[in-house]
Design an enzyme around this catalytic site. Sequence first.
Site, PDB file in Angstrom:
ATOM      1  CB  CYS A   1      31.102  12.002 -21.393  1.00 53.27           C
ATOM      2  SG  CYS A   1      32.031  13.263 -22.591  1.00 53.27           S
TER       3      CYS A   1
ATOM      4  NE  ARG B   1      25.671  10.240 -20.120  1.00 51.05           N
ATOM      5  CZ  ARG B   1      24.608  11.320 -19.740  1.00 51.05           C
ATOM      6  NH1 ARG B   1      23.336  10.766 -19.712  1.00 51.05           N
ATOM      7  NH2 ARG B   1      24.954  12.550 -19.624  1.00 51.05           N
TER       8      ARG B   1
ATOM      9  CD1 TRP C   1      29.517  11.591 -29.331  1.00 50.26           C
ATOM     10  CD2 TRP C   1      29.574  13.629 -28.586  1.00 50.26           C
ATOM     11  NE1 TRP C   1      29.038  12.269 -30.479  1.00 50.26           N
ATOM     12  CE2 TRP C   1      29.131  13.690 -30.035  1.00 50.26           C
ATOM     13  CE3 TRP C   1      29.642  14.816 -28.180  1.00 50.26           C
ATOM     14  CZ2 TRP C   1      28.677  14.807 -30.803  1.00 50.26           C
ATOM     15  CZ3 TRP C   1      29.179  16.012 -28.922  1.00 50.26           C
ATOM     16  CH2 TRP C   1      28.789  15.963 -30.191  1.00 50.26           C
TER      17      TRP C   1
ATOM     18  CG  ASN D   1      28.576  14.506 -19.270  1.00 52.64           C
ATOM     19  OD1 ASN D   1      28.694  14.793 -20.293  1.00 52.64           O
ATOM     20  ND2 ASN D   1      27.403  14.038 -18.683  1.00 52.64           N
ATOM     21  N   GLY D   2      30.789  17.324 -19.887  1.00 54.03           N
ATOM     22  CA  GLY D   2      30.400  18.622 -20.103  1.00 54.03           C
ATOM     23  C   GLY D   2      31.376  19.612 -20.902  1.00 54.03           C
TER      24      GLY D   2
ATOM     25  CD  GLU E   1      11.472   9.111 -35.550  1.00 48.05           C
ATOM     26  OE1 GLU E   1      11.969  10.369 -35.556  1.00 48.05           O
ATOM     27  OE2 GLU E   1      11.981   8.365 -35.002  1.00 48.05           O
TER      28      GLU E   1
ATOM     29  CE  LYS F   1      15.075   6.676 -35.264  1.00 49.05           C
ATOM     30  NZ  LYS F   1      14.352   7.671 -34.251  1.00 49.05           N
TER      31      LYS F   1
ATOM     32  CD  GLU G   1      18.905   8.030 -35.176  1.00 49.48           C
ATOM     33  OE1 GLU G   1      19.602   8.968 -34.433  1.00 49.48           O
ATOM     34  OE2 GLU G   1      17.662   8.087 -35.051  1.00 49.48           O
TER      35      GLU G   1
ATOM     36  CG  HIS H   1       6.167  22.069 -55.090  1.00 56.92           C
ATOM     37  ND1 HIS H   1       5.537  23.017 -56.125  1.00 56.92           N
ATOM     38  CD2 HIS H   1       4.959  21.765 -54.516  1.00 56.92           C
ATOM     39  CE1 HIS H   1       4.320  23.068 -55.914  1.00 56.92           C
ATOM     40  NE2 HIS H   1       3.914  22.032 -54.992  1.00 56.92           N
TER      41      HIS H   1
ATOM     42  CE  LYS I   1      18.375   7.149 -26.157  1.00 51.82           C
ATOM     43  NZ  LYS I   1      17.445   6.760 -27.455  1.00 51.82           N
TER      44      LYS I   1
HETATM   45  O1  M6R Z   1      16.473  13.084 -25.460  1.00 50.36           O
HETATM   46  P1  M6R Z   1      15.683  13.894 -26.585  1.00 50.36           P
HETATM   47  O2  M6R Z   1      14.509  13.354 -27.155  1.00 50.36           O
HETATM   48  O3  M6R Z   1      15.791  15.334 -26.071  1.00 50.36           O
HETATM   49  O4  M6R Z   1      16.825  13.680 -27.934  1.00 50.36           O
HETATM   50  C1  M6R Z   1      16.657  14.548 -28.895  1.00 50.36           C
HETATM   51  C2  M6R Z   1      17.260  13.935 -30.117  1.00 50.36           C
HETATM   52  O5  M6R Z   1      18.726  14.211 -29.757  1.00 50.36           O
HETATM   53  C3  M6R Z   1      17.043  12.463 -30.536  1.00 50.36           C
HETATM   54  O6  M6R Z   1      15.501  12.423 -30.711  1.00 50.36           O
HETATM   55  C4  M6R Z   1      17.705  12.140 -31.610  1.00 50.36           C
HETATM   56  O7  M6R Z   1      17.467  12.626 -32.737  1.00 50.36           O
HETATM   57  C5  M6R Z   1      17.655  10.534 -31.712  1.00 50.36           C
HETATM   58  N1  M6R Z   1      18.846  10.115 -32.107  1.00 50.36           N
HETATM   59  C6  M6R Z   1      16.843  10.402 -32.926  1.00 50.36           C
HETATM   60  O8  M6R Z   1      16.970   8.847 -33.056  1.00 50.36           O
END
Ligand code: M6R
Length: 615
Positions: A2, A27, A75, A101-102, A488, A492, A495, A511, A610
């Site tokens: 958060c 966040r 969040w 936050n936590g 990757e 992208k 998400e 396979h 994030k």
């Molecule tokens: O801050 P971090 O690099 O540790 O975060 C890891 C993942 O949460 C982050 O890469 C997440 O998968 C992204 N939303 C991908 O775009």
Amino acid sequence: MCGIVGYIGHRDAYPIIIKGLQRLEYRGYDSAGIALYDGTDINLSKTKGKVDDLKNKSESSISLKGSLGIGHTRWATHGIPNDINSHPHYSNSGDLVIIHNGIIENYEAIKKELTTRGYTFESDTDTEVLVNLIEEVKNKEEVKLGKAVQIALNQVIGAYAIAVFDKQKPDEIVVAKLGSPLAIGIGKDEFFVASDASPFIEFTNNAVYLEDEEMAIIRLGKEIKLRKIKDDSIAYPLVQELQMNLEEIEKGGYDHFMLKEIYEQPRAIKDTYRGRLRAAQGIIKMAGVDENLEKFLNANRIIIVACGTSWHAGLVAEYIFEDLARIPVEVEYASEFRYRNPVITDKDVLIAISQSGETADTLAAIKLAKERGAFVFGVCNVVGSSIARETHAGAYTHAGPEIGVASTKAFTTQITVLTLLALKLAKEKGEFSESKFHEFLSELENIPSKVQTTLASNPLVEVIAQAYKDSDNCLYLGRGYNFPVALEGALKLKEISYIHAEGYPAAEMKHGPIALIDDQMPVIVIAPKKGHYEKVVSNIQEIKSRKGKIIAIVTAGDRQVTDLADHVIEVPETIESLSPLLTTIPLQLLSYHIAVMRGCNVDQPRNLAKSVTVE
Ligand code: M6R
């Protein structure tokens, strides 16, 4: 997971807190709230939804007066996102108000105990339990707020960054931290509190970052007092000068942070190697590596731990370290590694990769590896983050703030740092001739301009996005260095556009996944000239003969794949191991455009945040 903001000083708190929450929305963004003290009363407003919803609600429902206030963007962990579960939360007397936050893990037991003492609870949150525990301690022990916070926090298990104030003592805010970040901005006769420095960057350059298990009593007209939560001993605040500037955290004319961050990559990659790479002299200088060179050179193996996109960067690094430096590498999801009793020795080097430096699973993996004697090296973007502090040494990526939830420049700058490290070790181990080393260094220096060239494909990518924006599924294929790029690319797309996408090593397709191919299935194939090109061509033929649609990422001037594919996007030629820095760019753009065309919230995709500071 958060964002928290607080202000105490001589200005109106409301606009500072709202703007701060907007900057911290990356966040968490399922609900938001604010509490302002107007000189007599606390005015509290909270709502499910975004900070803009909070703004609309507050401006029509509460007094916005006051130069003391706290705000929160959430969040959800405990309790669904709704108005009642949003922060801030009052204590039963209505005197204390808190943001958090936590996660408080033992909140149920504390809640039960407080209930027997007559406390009642409106929400389902652990945070409301915490503020009432603080109130109970304050009344029972007849202590001030700061002391009550300290005693209460010694009774909780979990993680927190909290800010709390007392209506009866409106000249102070008490803050504390364990496991979640908390920064205090120090202005002239004013203080700011936030999860990172972005909410107060235009007001002050001076900040104190709390360490784990520290708390601070922030009182107007007084110096900040830091204390250790465990034993109440005094800690001395280290005031740091911030390097962030306002421009870096604003969109600068782009429609979305994600697009801005994609376009920043030439600059970001340059900043990553600036001061480290001296191609003309054949030197790579990395302080954290130079000081610990023996650890790397004597390592039995390198273990890489990370999550999400950072894990994909780790997979690229596995190819680079093994190929160039001939060091065995294992790449692990931090969340799996930490729970599976891994075999770790003092001859292992663990590299933790994290943009935010706050990912809970990665942090836990680091702690485990340290306990078992490994040397731990961090690759982080956020300066002063928990992972940066927890590791023995490290290298920052210097990408600048990444605000879009989808990682873009974090990925390419992580690969850049790890490439520098691998090249340095390769050279030290004698795996490279001088000329090969020079060739690599100067090509690395060419990468920013090649990324720039790749970005020029944006209009073409937009046209391709239009054709596939309504797809339900999508397959990404790559081999060797470009297999992690396929993963990757798929991450992208899913998400931010919510299209189901899978990344596969191209040869694995036969396979199983090949069964999915029909005339409705777009297949994105990463097929640069170097790296199993002929094999990839065969894979493309297999897809074409099943009527799949091919979007290929090829090296400029390519003929063979171009003849077969439905669409091609060219990237400049480069050394095979550097190709992920280029091939990933069109995939970022493709996801971006598809998400925009589908009307998705690109910078704040649903259900995500994030930095993932929960397990
Ligand atoms: O801050 P971090 O690099 O540790 O975060 C890891 C993942 O949460 C982050 O890469 C997440 O998968 C992204 N939303 C991908 O775009």
